[in-house]
Design a protein around this motif. Structure first.
Motif, PDB file in Angstrom:
ATOM      1  N   SER A   6       2.487   2.853  -2.312  1.00  0.00           N
ATOM      2  CA  SER A   6       2.264   3.615  -3.485  1.00  0.00           C
ATOM      3  C   SER A   6       0.766   4.525  -3.322  1.00  0.00           C
ATOM      4  CB  SER A   6       2.286   3.044  -4.856  1.00  0.00           C
ATOM      5  OG  SER A   6       1.379   1.981  -4.844  1.00  0.00           O
ATOM      6  N   ASN A   7      -0.410   3.652  -2.592  1.00  0.00           N
ATOM      7  CA  ASN A   7      -1.423   4.245  -2.356  1.00  0.00           C
ATOM      8  C   ASN A   7      -1.536   5.114  -1.176  1.00  0.00           C
ATOM      9  OD1 ASN A   7      -2.626   2.436  -4.216  1.00  0.00           O
ATOM     10  ND2 ASN A   7      -3.273   0.961  -2.587  1.00  0.00           N
ATOM     11  N   LEU A   8      -0.384   5.084  -0.373  1.00  0.00           N
ATOM     12  CA  LEU A   8      -0.254   6.089   0.766  1.00  0.00           C
ATOM     13  C   LEU A   8       0.189   7.486   0.019  1.00  0.00           C
ATOM     14  CD1 LEU A   8      -0.416   6.718   3.814  1.00  0.00           C
ATOM     15  CD2 LEU A   8       1.886   5.323   3.841  1.00  0.00           C
ATOM     16  N   ARG A   9       1.183   7.156  -0.679  1.00  0.00           N
ATOM     17  CA  ARG A   9       1.921   8.341  -1.364  1.00  0.00           C
ATOM     18  C   ARG A   9       0.906   9.170  -2.469  1.00  0.00           C
ATOM     19  NH1 ARG A   9       6.907   9.790  -3.563  1.00  0.00           N
ATOM     20  NH2 ARG A   9       7.693   7.599  -2.994  1.00  0.00           N
ATOM     21  N   VAL A  10      -0.005   8.451  -2.940  1.00  0.00           N
ATOM     22  CA  VAL A  10      -1.139   9.483  -3.623  1.00  0.00           C
ATOM     23  C   VAL A  10      -2.096  10.002  -2.766  1.00  0.00           C
ATOM     24  CG1 VAL A  10      -3.122   9.155  -5.068  1.00  0.00           C
ATOM     25  CG2 VAL A  10      -0.852   7.548  -5.565  1.00  0.00           C
ATOM     26  N   ALA A  11      -2.395   9.297  -1.576  1.00  0.00           N
ATOM     27  CA  ALA A  11      -3.371   9.862  -0.607  1.00  0.00           C
ATOM     28  C   ALA A  11      -2.737  11.092   0.176  1.00  0.00           C
ATOM     29  CB  ALA A  11      -3.701   8.769   0.408  1.00  0.00           C
TER      30      ALA A  11
ATOM     31  N   HIS B 174      -9.262   6.927   2.507  1.00  0.00           N
ATOM     32  CA  HIS B 174      -8.499   6.182   1.514  1.00  0.00           C
ATOM     33  C   HIS B 174      -8.425   4.702   2.024  1.00  0.00           C
ATOM     34  CE1 HIS B 174      -7.094   9.651  -0.512  1.00  0.00           C
ATOM     35  NE2 HIS B 174      -7.247  10.298   0.558  1.00  0.00           N
ATOM     36  N   LYS B 175      -9.222   4.326   3.025  1.00  0.00           N
ATOM     37  CA  LYS B 175      -9.213   3.005   3.496  1.00  0.00           C
ATOM     38  C   LYS B 175      -7.882   2.397   3.634  1.00  0.00           C
ATOM     39  CE  LYS B 175     -13.726   2.722   2.675  1.00  0.00           C
ATOM     40  NZ  LYS B 175     -14.081   4.269   2.301  1.00  0.00           N
ATOM     41  N   LEU B 176      -6.913   3.107   4.348  1.00  0.00           N
ATOM     42  CA  LEU B 176      -5.541   2.615   4.664  1.00  0.00           C
ATOM     43  C   LEU B 176      -5.510   2.064   6.029  1.00  0.00           C
ATOM     44  CD1 LEU B 176      -3.413   5.411   2.733  1.00  0.00           C
ATOM     45  CD2 LEU B 176      -3.879   2.857   1.894  1.00  0.00           C
TER      46      LEU B 176
ATOM     47  N   ASP C  76       0.777  -1.210   0.081  1.00  0.00           N
ATOM     48  CA  ASP C  76      -0.106   0.101  -0.012  1.00  0.00           C
ATOM     49  C   ASP C  76       0.851   1.354   0.005  1.00  0.00           C
ATOM     50  OD1 ASP C  76      -2.325  -1.263  -0.037  1.00  0.00           O
ATOM     51  OD2 ASP C  76      -2.765  -1.332   1.973  1.00  0.00           O
TER      52      ASP C  76
END
Length: 335
Positions: A48-53, A99-101, A46
């Motif tokens: 890359s998803n955290l970076r986008v968030a 962002h469901k992280l 996750d």
């Protein structure tokens, strides 16, 4: 050319080449974060998803800053700066809910000013960045002026609480027969975690706290490391005042002893300053009787089985990894 929203900040003047603006707006004063912590995804996939968030969050929150960093314990994540602990909790909540992280938050720190013996001054917002003691000439920590509005009957208890956290009394002003405003100069590191909660508790919910940055002042700061089976767990490392290092270390290792589950091998939890161990606890291994299937017979057979078990546990302790639950990281924030 503006190719990305990250190239501009709130308060910038945007104009065109064909019709440029004659005057530009003065903009806003850049807000400097006071509290820093590491944010890591529980699942490394996750990242890359955290970076986008975080990029999306930055667009609506100019006071939030972040930069990539790596951790031996958690892998890749971000070092983030906040205005205070409440700001940190809001950002964490938004990242998890919107962002469901699933995230891990390390112990919050403030930024210290370190003057090295070669004359260079650096800002240290991460315990890993603190130079070695022989290289340090002086360490300064941020102080804030705190304004506490409290009931008159709670004055003594609140003042004692502030002095226990290295607070320096400034003034007190009685606004009425039942209200008094007390001013203290205090280290920011002493109030970012639970000081507001303590004030609420001491005043039965009637107290309030506000503070403003005052400056940097010299302090005896040391790096406190937590070792799990003689390996440093950098997520628990923190910078503390030398006079409070012993109490902080004992509280940390005692809390971790409660929260880390028992393993198949003995777990050693230690707190150290440099090479000196100042607190230690042990978690006993999960017990198992290897002689339960032996009925009678020669005692040497049972001794051989016990010796084999001891050798196996010693090998596990050397190569096995300790499972640390996420609750342990959250609980440490409140110590």
């Amino acid at each position: 050319n503006i190719k990305s929203a990250n190239n501009i900040t709130v308060g910038d003047t945007i104009t065109t080449v064909e019709n440029p603006a004659k005057l530009t707006l003065s903009g806003y004063k850049e807000i400097k974060p006071l509290v820093f912590c590491g944010i890591y995804p529980v699942n490394s996939a996750d990242f890359s998803n955290l970076r986008v968030a975080m990029e999306k969050l930055k667009l609506s929150d100019a006071s939030f800053v972040y930069e990539p960093e790596g951790s031996i314990s958690f892998g890749h994540g971000f070092r983030c700066g906040f205005l205070g602990l409440l700001h940190m909790e809001i950002v964490q909540e938004r990242l998890e809910r919107e962002h469901k992280l699933n995230l891990i938050i390390t112990t919050p720190n403030v930024a210290y000013s370190v003057k090295k013996k070669n004359g260079k001054i650096i800002k240290v917002d991460n315990p890993a960045k603190l130079p070695e003691p022989p290289e340090i000439e002086e360490v300064e920590e941020p102080y804030v002026k705190t304004f506490m509005l409290i009931p008159t009957e709670s004055l003594n208890s609140v003042c004692e609480m502030a002095k226990d956290r290295r607070g320096i009394y400034d003034t007190s002003e009685y606004l009425s027969d039942s209200k008094v405003r007390v001013t203290f100069d205090m280290p920011l590191s002493e109030i970012i975690v639970d000081f507001y909660d303590k004030i609420k508790s001491a005043t039965r919910g009637y107290g309030s706290l506000d503070y403003e940055f005052e400056g940097y002042f010299p302090a005896k700061i040391v790096k406190l490391d937590i070792l799990i089976n003689k390996k440093i767990c950098d997520a628990f490392s923190l910078l503390v005042h030398k006079d409070k290092a012993q109490l902080k270390a004992r509280a940390l290792v005692a809390k971790l002893r409660e929260l880390i589950p028992r393993q198949l091998f003995e777990v050693s939890i230690q707190a150290s300053i440099g090479s000196q161990i100042i607190a230690s606890e042990k978690i006993r291994s999960v017990g198992k009787s290897v002689t339960s299937k032996c009925y009678g017979g020669d005692i040497t057979r049972k001794n051989k089985l016990r010796e084999k078990q001891r050798a196996g546990k010693k090998r596990m302790k050397q190569f096995g990894s300790v499972e640390i639950p996420q609750e342990a990281f959250l609980a440490v924030l409140k110590i």
